[in-house]
Design an enzyme around this catalytic site. Sequence first.
Site, PDB file in Angstrom:
ATOM      1  CB  ALA A 115      -9.465 -27.668 -14.929  1.00 25.95           C
ATOM      2  CE  LYS A 116     -12.304 -25.885  -7.478  1.00 28.06           C
ATOM      3  NZ  LYS A 116     -13.602 -25.243  -7.749  1.00 28.06           N
ATOM      4  N   GLY A 117      -7.669 -27.291  -9.231  1.00 27.62           N
ATOM      5  CA  GLY A 117      -6.346 -27.523  -8.677  1.00 27.62           C
ATOM      6  C   GLY A 117      -6.383 -27.396  -7.168  1.00 27.62           C
TER       7      GLY A 117
END
Length: 419
Positions: free
Chosen positions: A105-107
């Site tokens: 994931a990444k934000g």
Amino acid sequence: MSGTYNPYENMLAVLEDAAGRLGLTRNDYITMTQPERELTVSVPVVMDDGRTEVFQGYRVQHSSSRGPCKGGIRFHPDADLNEVKALAAWMTLKCAVVNIPYGGAKGGIRVDPANLSKNELMRMTKRYVAQILPIIGPEKDIPAPDVNTDGQVMAWIMDAFSMFKGYTVPAVVTGKPLDIGGSLGRVEATGRGAMLTLMSYLEKVGKSPKGMKLAVQGFGNVGSIGAKLMREQGMKVVAVSDAFGTVYNPEGLDIEAAIEYAAKNKKSLAGYSENGLKVISNQEFWSLDVDVLFPAALENQINESNAGSIKAKIILEGANGPTTVEGDKILNEKGVTIIPDILTNAGGVVVSYFEWVQNLEAFMWEEDYINQNLGKIMKRAFEDVWGICQEKKVTMRMAAYMVAIKRVVHAKKLRGVFP
Ligand code: GLU
């Protein structure tokens, strides 16, 4: 990233090439071509002067096939959905290469954090957590630091999540300060992993690091600590380039002094001086006569415009996605060895994994134990990649993707598509 360059397309091109070489059909890996979930949020912040500003934020979960989603959060004015999607996919591949039980994931928040006060940053971070709250948690998706975020930001994330739960949940985020459940060795982990990966490579090709010249792009966590650890192996760090400009010292920079200076100077080396130091242009930086180039900043830094002038024989990718497909092609044709991002910079998420395990066990490990285990995991991952590289006669990037994709596809196959 702004402009026409699309890092997600860059990631897909390599993914498809690697899947083809593995003899996979599109049906086998189709779920890897799109993220499982993409969330775009508006983050309103009451600024210190009373105005309300709204920032755009993202959290993308690329894959949970191998475990909970995992990946950092960056604060950057160029952050956008395509960038965050690519970064999330690279996390899936990275966790698979080092074989830790996570998806990717990444934000990101599209903001220049240098323009915000500490209180504004805290309010923005906590509101962002409120917006992505339904999809994060220790068993769902665990954020961590990335570009322009650090232990303090992680502490705010832990606090906001915990306030909603009504009790303290350290395992919701990694890269925390030690006093609130952080792990020993986490700050140094990405730089250490990069150094260990380079050492594994040099050992394979029978070269000594002693006296080798290194140029570093980016002087944040990865660039500065990586440079320091490589210097401890006997390498000479001759150049550092960052948003402030580029400094060059053919005799080797005093990295400890430079780190100390940057820490007191808003993380910048602007105005730094030492004996023999010269300021050079960004263009000169890329064509320096060095042995190893260590890009440790952002994506898209090595591309068709500068790859041709690179003289280094080894590129050690500390950043995520620093080389475009075109840049990669030029370098491969020149015989340059690229030690790819998803292997080189995986040390950070490996120690994040240790931090999460410690939080779930409510037990703190010793630093020696952490570094020993990091070393074992990085070595094993290197051997896995090197083995495929030799067997299939492919580049290390292709080999790393092949190792990773095979593991993700196998996990998906074992689980089957729901329902
Ligand atoms: N942001 C780091 C990376 O790109 C660390 C991610 C993590 O620890 O979850 O690998």
